[in-house]
Design a protein around this motif. Structure first.
Motif, PDB file in Angstrom:
ATOM      1  N   SER A 792     -58.829 -79.864  -8.673  1.00  0.00           N
ATOM      2  CA  SER A 792     -57.717 -79.338  -7.886  1.00  0.00           C
ATOM      3  C   SER A 792     -56.447 -80.078  -8.257  1.00  0.00           C
ATOM      4  O   SER A 792     -56.481 -81.198  -8.743  1.00  0.00           O
ATOM      5  N   PRO A 793     -55.311 -79.465  -8.021  1.00  0.00           N
ATOM      6  CA  PRO A 793     -54.052 -80.168  -8.308  1.00  0.00           C
ATOM      7  C   PRO A 793     -53.902 -81.436  -7.509  1.00  0.00           C
ATOM      8  O   PRO A 793     -53.345 -82.417  -8.002  1.00  0.00           O
ATOM      9  N   ALA A 794     -54.422 -81.442  -6.265  1.00  0.00           N
ATOM     10  CA  ALA A 794     -54.317 -82.657  -5.458  1.00  0.00           C
ATOM     11  C   ALA A 794     -55.114 -83.790  -6.076  1.00  0.00           C
ATOM     12  O   ALA A 794     -54.686 -84.943  -6.111  1.00  0.00           O
ATOM     13  N   ALA A 795     -56.321 -83.447  -6.570  1.00  0.00           N
ATOM     14  CA  ALA A 795     -57.125 -84.480  -7.202  1.00  0.00           C
ATOM     15  C   ALA A 795     -56.463 -84.992  -8.477  1.00  0.00           C
ATOM     16  O   ALA A 795     -56.503 -86.185  -8.785  1.00  0.00           O
ATOM     17  N   ASP A 796     -55.886 -84.063  -9.252  1.00  0.00           N
ATOM     18  CA  ASP A 796     -55.193 -84.497 -10.456  1.00  0.00           C
ATOM     19  C   ASP A 796     -54.034 -85.411 -10.132  1.00  0.00           C
ATOM     20  O   ASP A 796     -53.753 -86.387 -10.807  1.00  0.00           O
ATOM     21  N   LYS A 797     -53.341 -85.064  -9.054  1.00  0.00           N
ATOM     22  CA  LYS A 797     -52.199 -85.885  -8.656  1.00  0.00           C
ATOM     23  C   LYS A 797     -52.663 -87.276  -8.234  1.00  0.00           C
ATOM     24  O   LYS A 797     -52.039 -88.295  -8.543  1.00  0.00           O
ATOM     25  N   ALA A 798     -53.804 -87.301  -7.526  1.00  0.00           N
ATOM     26  CA  ALA A 798     -54.312 -88.608  -7.103  1.00  0.00           C
ATOM     27  C   ALA A 798     -54.787 -89.434  -8.277  1.00  0.00           C
ATOM     28  O   ALA A 798     -54.575 -90.641  -8.344  1.00  0.00           O
ATOM     29  N   SER A 799     -55.461 -88.765  -9.226  1.00  0.00           N
ATOM     30  CA  SER A 799     -55.961 -89.512 -10.374  1.00  0.00           C
ATOM     31  C   SER A 799     -54.837 -89.977 -11.288  1.00  0.00           C
ATOM     32  O   SER A 799     -54.964 -90.979 -11.977  1.00  0.00           O
ATOM     33  N   SER A 800     -53.751 -89.213 -11.323  1.00  0.00           N
ATOM     34  CA  SER A 800     -52.643 -89.593 -12.192  1.00  0.00           C
ATOM     35  C   SER A 800     -51.898 -90.789 -11.671  1.00  0.00           C
ATOM     36  O   SER A 800     -51.097 -91.382 -12.397  1.00  0.00           O
ATOM     37  N   SER A 801     -52.130 -91.148 -10.420  1.00  0.00           N
ATOM     38  CA  SER A 801     -51.425 -92.293  -9.855  1.00  0.00           C
ATOM     39  C   SER A 801     -52.089 -93.617 -10.186  1.00  0.00           C
ATOM     40  O   SER A 801     -51.597 -94.670  -9.826  1.00  0.00           O
ATOM     41  N   ILE A 802     -53.247 -93.598 -10.886  1.00  0.00           N
ATOM     42  CA  ILE A 802     -53.945 -94.841 -11.240  1.00  0.00           C
ATOM     43  C   ILE A 802     -53.210 -95.490 -12.390  1.00  0.00           C
ATOM     44  O   ILE A 802     -52.988 -94.874 -13.418  1.00  0.00           O
ATOM     45  N   PRO A 803     -52.835 -96.743 -12.288  1.00  0.00           N
ATOM     46  CA  PRO A 803     -52.100 -97.392 -13.379  1.00  0.00           C
ATOM     47  C   PRO A 803     -53.000 -97.642 -14.560  1.00  0.00           C
ATOM     48  O   PRO A 803     -54.161 -97.981 -14.425  1.00  0.00           O
ATOM     49  N   THR A 804     -52.432 -97.467 -15.723  1.00  0.00           N
ATOM     50  CA  THR A 804     -53.163 -97.715 -16.971  1.00  0.00           C
ATOM     51  C   THR A 804     -52.284 -98.539 -17.886  1.00  0.00           C
ATOM     52  O   THR A 804     -51.081 -98.692 -17.677  1.00  0.00           O
ATOM     53  N   THR A 805     -52.860 -99.009 -18.986  1.00  0.00           N
ATOM     54  CA  THR A 805     -52.130 -99.789 -19.985  1.00  0.00           C
ATOM     55  C   THR A 805     -52.187 -99.064 -21.304  1.00  0.00           C
ATOM     56  O   THR A 805     -53.179 -98.402 -21.619  1.00  0.00           O
ATOM     57  N   PRO A 806     -51.160 -99.126 -22.117  1.00  0.00           N
ATOM     58  CA  PRO A 806     -51.127 -98.360 -23.370  1.00  0.00           C
ATOM     59  C   PRO A 806     -52.139 -98.869 -24.372  1.00  0.00           C
ATOM     60  O   PRO A 806     -52.218-100.047 -24.652  1.00  0.00           O
ATOM     61  N   ALA A 807     -52.936 -97.911 -24.915  1.00  0.00           N
ATOM     62  CA  ALA A 807     -53.877 -98.269 -25.974  1.00  0.00           C
ATOM     63  C   ALA A 807     -54.157 -97.099 -26.868  1.00  0.00           C
ATOM     64  O   ALA A 807     -54.733 -97.277 -27.916  1.00  0.00           O
ATOM     65  N   ALA A 808     -53.819 -95.910 -26.500  1.00  0.00           N
ATOM     66  CA  ALA A 808     -54.135 -94.732 -27.294  1.00  0.00           C
ATOM     67  C   ALA A 808     -52.858 -94.028 -27.692  1.00  0.00           C
ATOM     68  O   ALA A 808     -51.829 -94.168 -27.044  1.00  0.00           O
ATOM     69  N   THR A 809     -52.939 -93.241 -28.697  1.00  0.00           N
ATOM     70  CA  THR A 809     -51.799 -92.477 -29.198  1.00  0.00           C
ATOM     71  C   THR A 809     -52.151 -90.998 -29.187  1.00  0.00           C
ATOM     72  O   THR A 809     -53.207 -90.607 -29.672  1.00  0.00           O
ATOM     73  N   ARG A 810     -51.249 -90.179 -28.614  1.00  0.00           N
ATOM     74  CA  ARG A 810     -51.471 -88.731 -28.526  1.00  0.00           C
ATOM     75  C   ARG A 810     -50.318 -88.029 -29.227  1.00  0.00           C
ATOM     76  O   ARG A 810     -49.154 -88.297 -28.929  1.00  0.00           O
ATOM     77  N   SER A 811     -50.603 -87.150 -30.159  1.00  0.00           N
ATOM     78  CA  SER A 811     -49.568 -86.417 -30.909  1.00  0.00           C
ATOM     79  C   SER A 811     -49.512 -84.970 -30.443  1.00  0.00           C
ATOM     80  O   SER A 811     -50.504 -84.438 -29.956  1.00  0.00           O
ATOM     81  N   ARG A 812     -48.297 -84.387 -30.584  1.00  0.00           N
ATOM     82  CA  ARG A 812     -48.097 -83.003 -30.184  1.00  0.00           C
ATOM     83  C   ARG A 812     -47.923 -82.135 -31.411  1.00  0.00           C
ATOM     84  O   ARG A 812     -47.304 -82.531 -32.383  1.00  0.00           O
ATOM     85  N   SER A 813     -48.460 -80.905 -31.309  1.00  0.00           N
ATOM     86  CA  SER A 813     -48.282 -79.913 -32.364  1.00  0.00           C
ATOM     87  C   SER A 813     -48.183 -78.541 -31.722  1.00  0.00           C
ATOM     88  O   SER A 813     -48.516 -78.375 -30.556  1.00  0.00           O
ATOM     89  N   MET A 814     -47.684 -77.560 -32.492  1.00  0.00           N
ATOM     90  CA  MET A 814     -47.492 -76.214 -31.973  1.00  0.00           C
ATOM     91  C   MET A 814     -48.536 -75.290 -32.582  1.00  0.00           C
ATOM     92  O   MET A 814     -48.835 -75.366 -33.772  1.00  0.00           O
ATOM     93  N   THR A 815     -49.066 -74.418 -31.742  1.00  0.00           N
ATOM     94  CA  THR A 815     -49.989 -73.381 -32.184  1.00  0.00           C
ATOM     95  C   THR A 815     -49.575 -72.070 -31.539  1.00  0.00           C
ATOM     96  O   THR A 815     -48.841 -72.048 -30.547  1.00  0.00           O
ATOM     97  N   THR A 816     -50.019 -70.987 -32.107  1.00  0.00           N
ATOM     98  CA  THR A 816     -49.613 -69.664 -31.644  1.00  0.00           C
ATOM     99  C   THR A 816     -50.761 -69.021 -30.882  1.00  0.00           C
ATOM    100  O   THR A 816     -51.902 -68.965 -31.387  1.00  0.00           O
ATOM    101  N   ARG A 817     -50.480 -68.543 -29.684  1.00  0.00           N
ATOM    102  CA  ARG A 817     -51.446 -67.808 -28.863  1.00  0.00           C
ATOM    103  C   ARG A 817     -50.967 -66.374 -28.723  1.00  0.00           C
ATOM    104  O   ARG A 817     -49.761 -66.084 -28.793  1.00  0.00           O
ATOM    105  N   VAL A 818     -51.890 -65.464 -28.493  1.00  0.00           N
ATOM    106  CA  VAL A 818     -51.590 -64.038 -28.380  1.00  0.00           C
ATOM    107  C   VAL A 818     -51.897 -63.591 -26.960  1.00  0.00           C
ATOM    108  O   VAL A 818     -52.999 -63.849 -26.440  1.00  0.00           O
TER     109      VAL A 818
END
Length: 901
Positions: A792-818
């Motif tokens: 649920s969005p509420a659960a996501d909001k609660a989980s997103s409030s947990i503090p973390t420390t940087p260790a991973a790298t995430r890259s963005r790319s574009m793809t086409t959907r129909v």
């Protein structure tokens, strides 16, 4: 009821029959007129009895007329020098042929000489000498520059005793007007000849000519000093002598004594004897002409009667320059050109050459001498004396430009009609700025009145001017005002909501103030008993409480409770009296009253600008130029209101490109003509810098409108400067679907292979800024997802409030959907942002550092304009949904209300 009306009608008829004739002079006015005619007769007798040389200052010969007496104190000592300078200008223009024509030998044809008799007989008043390449009719418009002449610079200005000169006159001020104090300036001259036919078939040697002179320097106001002059024209010489006439200077009656030779003296004397005598007889036989000279130099003779002021007198020498044409028969060809201009027959003739003249001005009472700027004292690059067009050529050119203005107005009408046809629904009309169309209508109304006013004074161009005025009237009254009414009606609910919000804000402010005051009174410290005794003690509980008048009621929403309902009140207050509907309901004005008020405001503003512009013609040159530039700049800011409305509503495009470009070019064209064309029909001084500024300003506004369509209405506005508005072109991101988003209706496939467990193959999230309504719609449709593990969005909001420390790298790319468009049933290719992450085993305890591909972000900027996402999470082609929203502001699938574009 009919008896009083009949009595009033009878009284009006009796008054009209017995009232004295308004044109009949009173006894006092008749005495003034008789005295004026007597003075004119006396001056004419002096002219007829005088000879050439009787007015000679060197020999102490004076004339007994006003202004030419010794005791008058005029600066006649400079007159011989002025005449010599005029002869030099004649020789520079015509050479020795002109000098011989000025004073022909006694035995020459038309000289009037009689060698056997030893005296001169009256000269012939027809041309019999050599034909020079000159226009025989000098009617036309001239303009140029003037400078101080070298003649008479060392002679001090005379001091004239006006009380002794005119003991019976009462002046409103004794400061001379028309006094030129600068070293240079501009001059405009409008010449008009009166046809005089001789006794033979030949052209007359002397003609009556009138001129309207406008001269200005740095100290002049408006267009400078304006005056009328009258005189004679010698066609065989191309020379004209003109002078002002007033009660302190009998200029026209003494004009032959200003001639350059005895021959021209005799010709002008005999000619004026005949014409002035006829004018005086006409003045005597008229019912009433007013106690002023019929040859008054004031442009408005009535102003001299109301507020008479002394002014400088002028004597002007004009010398036409020889015309150069290809061919041997220059004079004959010029005569054919002039005949074809005056009496068109369709004969093939070359273009008429311009009219060029030198000018010499002498003021005998103010003591200055001016001359036109040109050869031989100045190079042709510095000045060419006075140049312009003959009247016939000027009127032809003016008609062409008037027809061009009519064509511009016709194109404006066509462009406006096409835009009105495009904006035929309430949704499209609500996007258009009311003030943009109002400014266009204001300009058309100003043009209508201007063309109609000019047409009343120019008979030869009356039909063309009235036709153009009708086109402007049609554009402003039948199209512009109708379009304004349609826009005003559609946008009425928007204005009502805005007024309600302002009233609610004002009510909330007043309520907060009253509540603060009440809380302060409740939290007052314990009661203090003063010597006043019981007057300061609280009232008993059983005492009657004061009733609240309800002046500042607290209005609560129907679905909410007061935030203070659950707080115990130690001092209860009585319930306010309920307010009636009459005190809270604002009566809605009828459409007729609204439209009437709109018409009244529009035409009041139009007439105010018109009268202010007319008054600005009398302002100093710098102030008038600033007013004209500011008014032009404001008028050409027609797209600013539309840009502002696009920002307020977050609307990318409200007007057609064709309408914006055509209206910009058509309305800018007249300004560029008057600001850049030196030979414009209104003789307006050119200003290239102002023309570039106006053109650049319009160009910038057009490009802002185009950029709003391509990049968004608020691309150059900082966030928070404009009210919140829904964005129909969001950036679709894969990261949101991991938070529980759903796939919009119409998703079919992805262009790149995805694994079955890839969330992007089953759901996609569309970010929304629509507020609580959009969030509720998303939550309602989220129950249809097939993923049982979706959080649920509420659960996501609660989980997103947990503090973390940087260790991973995430890259963005574009793809086409129909996706599928539910309107056209065609596919929609949408660029979706996807994320790929690589992390260690402890990635759950660290932040993800995101990197963005700049090239992909730039390419998706314009791609987002190809689709539109509604607050209810449905996706469509942009043209499809925009065409749908022209008629209905409802989602084509779920019928939920849509924010306007």
């Amino acid at each position: 009821m009919d008896t009083p009306r009949l009595v009033v009608l009878v009284l009006i008829l009796i008054f009209l029959f017995v009232a004295p004739d308004a044109h009949q002079p009173t006894p006092g006015q008749r005495r003034e007129l008789d005295h004026l005619v007597a003075e004119e007769r006396h001056a004419l007798d002096v002219l007829n009895s005088s000879r050439y040389g009787d007015f000679n200052i060197g020999n102490k010969h004076w004339l007994n007329v006003t202004g030419l007496r010794e005791e008058d104190g005029y600066l006649w000592e400079v007159l011989p020098q002025v005449q010599h300078r005029a002869k030099e200008l004649l020789e520079a223009a015509l050479g020795q042929d002109g000098v011989r024509q000025l004073d022909p030998p006694d035995d020459a044809p038309g000289s009037g000489g009689d060698a056997s008799a030893g005296e001169r007989s009256p000269p012939q008043l027809t041309q019999t000498g050599v034909q020079l390449p000159l226009y025989s009719n000098m009617t036309g418009y001239l303009r140029g520059e003037w400078v101080r002449a070298k003649v008479g610079q060392d002679v001090p200005a005379p001091i004239i005793n006006l009380t002794a000169l005119l003991p019976e006159s009462q002046f409103a001020a004794y400061e001379y007007t028309r006094n030129i104090t600068g070293s240079g300036g501009k001059v405009q001259l409008r010449l008009k000849e009166r046809e005089e036919h001789g006794t033979t078939n030949q052209e007359p040697a002397v003609r009556s000519i009138g001129a309207k002179l406008m001269i200005k320097d740095s100290t002049s106001s408006g267009d400078g000093w304006e005056m009328k002059l009258y005189g004679v024209h010698f066609p065989n010489l191309g020379e004209a002598v003109l002078t002002t006439t007033s009660e302190k200077f009998a200029g026209l009656f003494a004009l032959p004594h200003f001639a350059l030779s005895e021959h021209t003296y005799l010709q002008s004397q005999h000619f004026l004897n005949r014409t002035l005598n006829a004018d005086i007889k006409s003045q005597e036989s008229s019912l009433y002409t007013g106690p002023s000279y019929p040859w008054s130099s004031s442009p408005d003779s009535s102003s001299d009667l109301l507020l008479p002021t002394p002014h400088c007198e002028y004597i002007i020498y004009l010398q036409q320059q020889a015309v150069s044409l290809t061919g041997d028969r220059t004079a004959g060809l010029l005569h054919q050109i002039e005949d074809e201009l005056r009496f068109p027959k369709g004969a093939p003739i070359p273009p008429a050459p311009p009219l060029v003249m030198s000018m010499l001005i002498f003021s005998p009472d103010c003591g200055f001498v001016l001359e036109s700027k040109g050869p031989p004292d100045f190079s042709p690059q510095e000045g060419l004396h006075l140049s312009g067009l003959k009247l016939e050529v000027y009127l032809r050119q003016a008609k062409r430009y008037i027809l061009l203005a009519a064509l511009i107005l016709g194109l404006e009408v066509i462009s406006l009609m096409r835009q009105m046809r495009e904006a035929s629904t309430p949704s499209t009309r609500s996007r258009i700025s009311f003030y943009t169309i109002a400014m266009m209508a204001m300009g058309d109304g100003f043009s209508c009145i201007a063309f109609l006013t000019v047409g009343l004074f120019i008979d030869s161009a009356f039909l063309v001017l009235v036709t153009t005025s009708f086109l402007a009237f049609f554009c402003v009254s039948f199209l512009g005002m109708k379009f304004l009414m349609d826009i005003w009606t559609v946008q009425a609910p928007e204005r009502t909501d805005r007024e309600r919000q302002q009233q609610a804000a004002a009510t909330a402010t007043a309520t907060a103030t009253a509540t603060t005051a009440t809380n302060r009174s409740r939290t007052t410290p314990g009661t203090i008993i003063t010597p006043a005794g019981a007057d300061t003690l609280p009232l008993p509980v059983t005492a009657r409480q004061a009733t609240n008048s309800g002046a500042t009621p607290i209005v609560l929403p129907p679905d909410q409770d007061s935030p203070t309902d659950n707080i115990p009140d130690p001092m209860p207050t009585p319930t306010p009296a309920p307010t009636t509907a009459a005190t809270t309901t604002t009566p809605t004005p009828s459409p007729a009253r609204t439209f009437g008020a709109l018409y009244a405001r529009f035409y009041f503003l139009l007439l105010s600008i018109l009268f202010l512009s007319l008054h600005a013609t009398t302002w100093p040159t710098s102030l008038r130029s600033a007013y004209t530039n500011i008014l032009s700049f404001l008028y050409l800011s027609i797209w600013l209101p539309q840009i502002y409305r696009n920002i307020q509503r977050n609307c990318r495009k409200a007007l057609r490109y064709e309408f914006v470009i055509s209206q910009s070019l058509l309305r800018l064209a007249p300004f560029l003509y008057f600001y850049t064309a030196k030979s414009n029909v209104l003789f307006v001084e050119t200003d290239g810098v102002a023309a570039c500024v106006l053109a650049g300003w319009v160009w910038c506004q057009v490009w802002v409108l185009v950029s709003q369509d391509l990049l968004g209405a608020r691309w150059f506005i900082r966030k928070g400067w404009a009210p919140e508005a829904y964005d129909y072109h969001p950036m679709l991101s894969e990261g949101d679907e991991e938070k529980g988003g759903i796939m919009p209706v119409g998703f079919t496939q992805a262009t790149s292979p995805t694994s079955p467990t890839d969330p992007s193959a089953s759901s996609t999230t569309f970010p929304s800024t629509a507020g609580p309504a959009a969030g509720a719609a998303a939550a309602a449709t989220a129950t249809t997802t097939t993923d049982p593990t979706a959080a649920s969005p509420a659960a996501d909001k609660a989980s997103s409030s947990i503090p973390t420390t940087p260790a991973a790298t995430r890259s963005r790319s574009m793809t086409t959907r129909v996706f599928d468009c539910a309107i056209c049933m065609q596919n929609i290719e949408v660029s979706v942002e996807t994320r790929s992450s690589s992390s260690s085993s402890s990635s759950s305890h660290h932040h993800a550092v995101t990197t963005v591909d700049p090239a992909a972000a730039a390419s998706s900027l314009l791609a987002r304009r190809a689709y539109m996402v509604t607050p209810c999470r449905h996706i469509f082609h942009t043209p499809c949904l925009e065409g749908w929203m022209r008629f209905r502001l409802q989602c084509p699938i779920c019928r939920e209300g849509l924010p306007p574009l």
